[in-house]
Each structure stands twice: as C-alpha cells, then as structure tokens.
Design an enzyme around this catalytic site. Structure first.
Site, mmCIF file in Angstrom:
data_model
loop_
_atom_site.group_PDB
_atom_site.id
_atom_site.type_symbol
_atom_site.label_atom_id
_atom_site.label_comp_id
_atom_site.label_asym_id
_atom_site.label_seq_id
_atom_site.Cartn_x
_atom_site.Cartn_y
_atom_site.Cartn_z
ATOM 1 N N GLY A 121 0.767 -1.240 0.000
ATOM 2 C CA GLY A 121 0.000 0.000 0.000
ATOM 3 C C GLY A 121 0.797 1.290 0.000
ATOM 4 N N ASP A 152 -4.060 2.165 11.122
ATOM 5 C CA ASP A 152 -5.472 1.979 11.485
ATOM 6 C C ASP A 152 -5.518 1.316 12.862
ATOM 7 O OD1 ASP A 152 -8.123 0.961 11.610
ATOM 8 O OD2 ASP A 152 -8.285 0.874 9.453
ATOM 9 N N LYS A 200 -5.774 6.988 11.455
ATOM 10 C CA LYS A 200 -7.136 6.984 12.009
ATOM 11 C C LYS A 200 -7.010 7.046 13.534
ATOM 12 C CE LYS A 200 -8.820 4.114 8.234
ATOM 13 N NZ LYS A 200 -9.493 2.852 7.881
HETATM 14 O O1 LIG Z 1 -2.888 -0.402 11.146
HETATM 15 P P1 LIG Z 1 -3.359 -1.665 10.521
HETATM 16 O O2 LIG Z 1 -4.761 -2.031 10.950
HETATM 17 O O3 LIG Z 1 -2.400 -2.798 10.691
HETATM 18 O O4 LIG Z 1 -3.524 -1.400 8.954
HETATM 19 C C1 LIG Z 1 -2.529 -0.820 8.183
HETATM 20 C C2 LIG Z 1 -2.014 -1.734 7.112
HETATM 21 O O5 LIG Z 1 -3.098 -2.260 6.341
HETATM 22 C C3 LIG Z 1 -2.769 -2.212 4.967
HETATM 23 O O6 LIG Z 1 -2.023 -3.348 4.607
HETATM 24 P P2 LIG Z 1 -2.683 -4.674 4.021
HETATM 25 O O7 LIG Z 1 -2.549 -5.777 5.005
HETATM 26 O O8 LIG Z 1 -4.041 -4.386 3.504
HETATM 27 O O9 LIG Z 1 -1.698 -4.999 2.820
HETATM 28 P P3 LIG Z 1 -1.384 -4.096 1.535
HETATM 29 O O10 LIG Z 1 -0.464 -2.988 1.983
HETATM 30 O O11 LIG Z 1 -0.706 -5.032 0.604
HETATM 31 O O12 LIG Z 1 -2.690 -3.568 1.012
HETATM 32 C C4 LIG Z 1 -1.920 -0.975 4.872
HETATM 33 O O13 LIG Z 1 -1.074 -1.000 3.734
HETATM 34 C C5 LIG Z 1 -1.144 -0.949 6.156
HETATM 35 O O14 LIG Z 1 0.121 -1.543 6.030
HETATM 36 N N1 LIG Z 2 -7.292 -0.015 1.790
HETATM 37 C C1 LIG Z 2 -7.247 0.116 3.112
HETATM 38 N N2 LIG Z 2 -6.447 -0.662 3.837
HETATM 39 C C2 LIG Z 2 -6.450 -0.467 5.160
HETATM 40 N N3 LIG Z 2 -5.758 -1.108 6.115
HETATM 41 C C3 LIG Z 2 -6.101 -0.552 7.285
HETATM 42 N N4 LIG Z 2 -7.002 0.412 7.122
HETATM 43 C C4 LIG Z 2 -7.229 0.477 5.803
HETATM 44 C C5 LIG Z 2 -8.080 1.297 5.022
HETATM 45 O O1 LIG Z 2 -8.816 2.180 5.479
HETATM 46 N N5 LIG Z 2 -8.034 1.065 3.678
#
Ligand SMILES: O=P(O)(O)OC[C@H]1O[C@H](OP(=O)(O)OP(=O)(O)O)[C@H](O)[C@@H]1O
Ligand SMILES: Nc1nc2[nH]cnc2c(=O)[nH]1
Length: 188
Positions: free
Chosen positions: A50, A109, A137
């Site tokens: 991300g 988050d 958040k």
């Molecule tokens: O604070 P948290 O609740 O841990 O959420 C944050 C994480 O969630 C998403 O990763 P995801 O696991 O969706 O993988 P991605 O980055 O490949 O989308 C985002 O990229 C953060 O790294």
């Molecule tokens: N795409 C996406 N990934 C998340 N991972 C934790 N929070 C979020 C969010 O709001 N959006």
C-alpha cells in the site's frame, strides 16, 4: 475526480481530493528534511504494497543521503477489516542494523502492522525508528485496550475518521490503488 465510484460490491465517496494529498505530503517532507538534516544515511522503509505511492512522492522530496528499502506485510486480505495477524511476506530488503529508519505507511489503522514492524526492526538492531504515514485513524489507533501505550506516529500527512479508505496506494480487494484521490466506503 469522480464524486462517487463502485468497486466490486462496494460504493465509495470522495474523501480527500488530490491537491490536498500533495500539499500534505510536501509538509511531511519538509518536517523530515528538518529532522534528518544531520543524519548520516537515513533509510525510508516502505511497507508494500500500500505505501509505495505515498513513499514514492515523499522520497522525491527528501534531501540528503536518504536510502530506500522495502518490506512486505499483510493482514487485510481481500476485505475491509484486519485479520489481526500480520504476515511478513518479504522481510526488509536491506540490513537494518545501526540504521536510522523511517517506516513509510499508507495507513495506520489498528496499528497492528506498524507495531509488528517496529518490533522486527528493533530486533534487527535499528538505531532509531520513526513512523511516517499518509493517513492516520486516531480514533481507532489510540483507543485499543490491548495496547494502552501505542507507539508515536511521528509524521502524519492526513487524518481520517474510522472508515475504510481506498486510493493513493490503498486497495479494496486489490483494486483502487491507482486512484489519485482518497475515497471512503459508503455502506459500512
Ligand atoms: O494499522 P493496521 O490495521 O495494521 O492497517 C494498516 C495496514 O493495512 C494495509 O495493509 P494490508 O494488510 O491491507 O496490505 P497491503 O499494503 O498489501 O494492502 C496498509 O497497507 C497498512 O500496512
Ligand atoms: N485499503 C485500506 N487498507 C487499510 N488497512 C487498514 N485500514 C485500511 C483502510 O482504510 N483502507
């Protein structure tokens, strides 16, 4: 910039327009440049997938001898809620020992990801660790009974209410990362 859009089964509304995102990232870059003016070889550690869009824009605005490396973590799968288990898909792509590290996140988050990574970097012997995120958040991050003493989030571009966001690197089921603005899910 569409006011609303649909991805798979979900409808999303415009949350933060592009110009506000660019301005917020530039402010973060200015602060980091001030804080790291004397640092020797600081490392921006980008959490894939991300954070790559945010980190790319941020990295271009960093002065001095910054390096970049990557780590891939996941915990959300195809849905809109954390599984609670952070999986390390790719460990840090460079040696962390003795480095001043800035973790680049797209969103903080629950904080599970950033805490897991912080523990990993500490175990790897990082000299210092700070966190930069495109989106925080606060209501979700700071109100966790299981984590009464959360890590500081040092550089925050934007804040959001607790709602699922896509765009600017953030996905819903793999889609939406290429949107230039942030969109919030409508039907939660
Ligand atoms: O604070 P948290 O609740 O841990 O959420 C944050 C994480 O969630 C998403 O990763 P995801 O696991 O969706 O993988 P991605 O980055 O490949 O989308 C985002 O990229 C953060 O790294
Ligand atoms: N795409 C996406 N990934 C998340 N991972 C934790 N929070 C979020 C969010 O709001 N959006």
């Amino acid at each position: 910039m569409e006011p609303t859009l649909t991805i798979r089964d979900r409808r999303f509304r415009l949350h933060t327009p592009e110009a506000a995102i660019h301005a917020a990232i530039s402010k973060v870059a200015e602060t980091i440049n001030r804080d790291y003016a004397e640092a020797e070889r600081p490392l921006l550690l980008v959490t894939l997938n991300g954070a790559f869009v945010f980190a790319g824009e941020l990295f271009r605005q960093l002065d001095g001898p910054f390096e970049v490396a990557f780590v891939k973590l996941s915990s959300y799968g195809s849905g809109v809620t954390s599984s609670g288990n952070v999986t390390v898909d790719i460990p840090p792509t460079t040696d962390i020992r003795g480095r001043d590290v800035i973790i680049a996140e797209d969103v903080v988050d629950t904080g599970n990801t950033v805490h897991e990574l912080h523990a990993m970097l500490t175990a790897c012997g990082a000299r210092s660790i700070r966190v930069a995120t495109l989106l925080l958040k606060p209501e979700t991050y700071y109100n966790r009974p299981e984590r009464p003493d959360p890590l500081p989030v040092d550089y925050v571009a934007l804040e959001s209410e607790p709602v699922f966001i896509i765009g600017y690197g953030m996905d819903y089921d793999g889609l939406g990362r290429n949107l230039g603005a942030l969109y919030a899910v409508c039907d939660e």
